[in-house]
Design a protein around this motif. Structure first.
Motif, mmCIF file in Angstrom:
data_model
loop_
_atom_site.group_PDB
_atom_site.id
_atom_site.type_symbol
_atom_site.label_atom_id
_atom_site.label_comp_id
_atom_site.label_asym_id
_atom_site.label_seq_id
_atom_site.Cartn_x
_atom_site.Cartn_y
_atom_site.Cartn_z
ATOM 1 N N ASP A 133 0.848 -1.212 0.000
ATOM 2 C CA ASP A 133 0.000 0.000 0.000
ATOM 3 C C ASP A 133 0.873 1.249 0.000
ATOM 4 O OD1 ASP A 133 -2.187 -1.545 0.036
ATOM 5 O OD2 ASP A 133 -2.629 -1.294 2.193
ATOM 6 N N GLU A 134 1.928 1.169 0.816
ATOM 7 C CA GLU A 134 2.835 2.327 0.926
ATOM 8 C C GLU A 134 3.584 2.541 -0.396
ATOM 9 O OE1 GLU A 134 3.855 5.508 2.896
ATOM 10 O OE2 GLU A 134 2.593 4.019 3.890
ATOM 11 N N MET A 176 2.432 1.896 -3.393
ATOM 12 C CA MET A 176 1.502 2.527 -4.329
ATOM 13 C C MET A 176 1.311 4.008 -3.969
ATOM 14 S SD MET A 176 1.270 0.054 -6.176
ATOM 15 C CE MET A 176 0.457 0.969 -7.461
ATOM 16 N N HIS A 177 1.236 4.271 -2.663
ATOM 17 C CA HIS A 177 1.054 5.641 -2.192
ATOM 18 C C HIS A 177 2.246 6.520 -2.636
ATOM 19 C CE1 HIS A 177 -0.105 8.820 0.582
ATOM 20 N NE2 HIS A 177 1.120 8.813 1.061
ATOM 21 N N CYS A 195 4.319 5.878 -5.046
ATOM 22 C CA CYS A 195 4.330 5.975 -6.518
ATOM 23 C C CYS A 195 3.424 7.133 -6.954
ATOM 24 C CB CYS A 195 3.827 4.683 -7.164
ATOM 25 S SG CYS A 195 5.042 3.349 -7.142
ATOM 26 N N ARG A 196 2.251 7.213 -6.316
ATOM 27 C CA ARG A 196 1.313 8.301 -6.672
ATOM 28 C C ARG A 196 1.928 9.673 -6.378
ATOM 29 N NH1 ARG A 196 -2.549 4.626 -4.827
ATOM 30 N NH2 ARG A 196 -2.534 5.515 -2.729
ATOM 31 N N HIS A 197 2.798 9.724 -5.369
ATOM 32 C CA HIS A 197 3.431 11.003 -5.025
ATOM 33 C C HIS A 197 4.751 11.223 -5.767
ATOM 34 C CE1 HIS A 197 0.429 11.067 -1.881
ATOM 35 N NE2 HIS A 197 0.692 12.361 -1.775
ATOM 36 N N GLY A 198 5.045 10.337 -6.709
ATOM 37 C CA GLY A 198 6.218 10.560 -7.570
ATOM 38 C C GLY A 198 7.560 10.273 -6.911
ATOM 39 N N ALA A 245 8.737 4.547 -8.675
ATOM 40 C CA ALA A 245 8.066 4.213 -9.935
ATOM 41 C C ALA A 245 8.033 2.693 -10.045
ATOM 42 C CB ALA A 245 8.813 4.810 -11.110
#
Ligand code: SF4
Length: 408
Positions: free
Chosen positions: A371-372, A374-375, A377-380, A383
């Motif tokens: 989960d972390e 993916m989190h 990754c969403r914040h750049g 990757a």
């Protein structure tokens, strides 16, 4: 650059484990020479200053410990990708001692002509006199600790050479060795971005195919650490250090030496094979005071970590008594291996193959917080492509936090 797969002729379960990134992780030997002329105020390496050193006695003890390490690991005759003489200051070794150790390595393992054989050196005229002799003994890559091209900075860092001396020794080394790398330190107290920009431009003009560019950090137990604690040294503030880091990435990239690891830059094909073994989770044996080794153990199929005693005399006494000076031999469990693979691998531009780590360390749910991931990754900051996880440039600026959050 990647070495060849380095499997043992006997092959085994362990030998299937040498691929973390779908690339060869390789096999290397690290030799630690623990002596220096003088202790630099920022240095927390295992280095000691002695008036007299029994060079051949220490060389012989390193050979004895190497034999023991070959026995413990079961890696006799395994092809080597790299040998690395680090320290301390291995350029203070007598070339003959380096030669004896290399001969022993060639008799224990398989040492081919294309094996990378690196020696760390300080760029003083004294050590420069030995460069031809080191080359004759088989050293084919020199790693020069230049640290700065400015005399006032060299004095602050407690170095023994001047900038002119460093330039002279570097060009001599470039005429002798096929591969030469240089180390520099930036983000010094009060260093201005402008000054580092000018200096880095001069560094890039030196024609090195590999550069290690480190930010000055405060390490416990060093002279700088106690000065800082007493309020007599103020480190550069984080934002300014970050600006210098980002500038470094950009300038090196533009000059054809992109970062293949956070602090290491190389022309394509000139990456340090030895360091890649560490970062890709390959196998290496360590010998000498304080040396660390990590490898997939032939007999158990487990990853083993060895650490040698740091004090040179106590280490040597133990070697004479029992064939090694190890203070610690430890089989890593799956979670420890996964942490090592993630921490080391994410330093590399190529990143890590989660699928491959899973085959060695068990289901990722046990060691990775998906989960972390993916989190972030969403914040750049990370990757993820297929199963390949990489740290973005933004992620590298807060790397320890990112790693701390994704590991279980
Ligand atoms: S020469 Fe290198 S190993 Fe020795 S004290 Fe200085 S930084 Fe440390």
């Amino acid at each position: 650059m990647t070495g060849k797969p380095g499997k043992t002729p006997s092959d085994s379960k362990a030998a299937d484990h040498h691929h973390l990134n779908g690339l060869s992780s390789g096999f290397g030997v690290y030799i630690h020479w623990p002596f220096c002329h003088k202790k630099c105020p920022y240095c927390d390496f295992n280095s000691h200053v002695r008036d007299e050193i029994d060079q051949s006695g220490f060389g012989q003890a390193i050979i004895t410990e190497l034999k023991t390490m070959a026995d413990i690991s079961g890696f006799h005759r395994r092809p080597l990708d790299s040998v690395f003489f680090g320290g301390g200051t291995p350029s203070l070794m007598e070339a003959e001692v380096v030669g004896h150790i290399l001969k022993a390595i060639a008799s224990l393992f398989s040492l081919s002509d294309d094996c990378e054989i690196t020696l760390e050196a300080n760029p003083t005229f004294l050590e420069a006199e030995r460069l031809y002799a080191f080359h004759d003994q088989g050293i084919n890559r020199l790693s020069l600790g230049i640290q700065s091209l400015k005399d006032d900075q060299l004095a602050f860092l407690g170095r023994q050479h001047s900038a002119t001396e460093a330039r002279t020794v570097l060009s001599k080394a470039q005429n002798i060795f096929p591969r030469v790398s240089a180390d520099f330190i930036y983000a010094l107290p009060d260093q201005e971005l402008n000054e580092w920009q000018q200096q880095l431009s001069q560094i890039l003009d030196l024609g090195c195919d590999h550069l290690s560019l480190y930010q000055l950090t405060l390490e416990q137990g060093t002279a700088f650490y106690s000065l800082a604690k007493r309020g007599r040294l103020t480190m550069l503030d984080d934002t300014m250090a970050l600006d210098q880091f980002l500038l470094t990435q950009e300038m090196c990239q533009n000059r054809g030496l992109p970062a293949y690891e956070v602090s290491n830059h190389a022309k394509s094909g000139q990456e340090s094979r030895h360091n890649l073994i560490y970062w890709r989770g390959g196998d290496w044996l360590g010998a000498g005071p304080g040396a660390i080794g990590r490898f997939w153990h032939q007999a158990t199929g487990k990853r083993m970590e060895t650490r040698a005693r740091k004090d040179p005399d106590a280490w040597r006494e133990d070697v004479n008594k029992q064939g090694h000076g190890l203070s610690h031999q430890h089989d890593e469990d799956a979670a420890e291996f996964a942490s090592e693979a993630v921490m080391m691998g994410l330093r590399l531009r190529e990143g890590i193959d989660l699928n491959l780590i899973e085959t060695l360390a068990g289901p990722r749910s046990e060691w990775l917080n998906s989960d972390e991931v993916m989190h972030l990754c969403r914040h750049g900051l990370l990757a993820l492509q297929e199963d390949c996880l990489t740290m973005t440039d933004d992620g590298k600026t807060v790397m320890n936090t990112v790693i701390g959050r994704i590991l279980k």
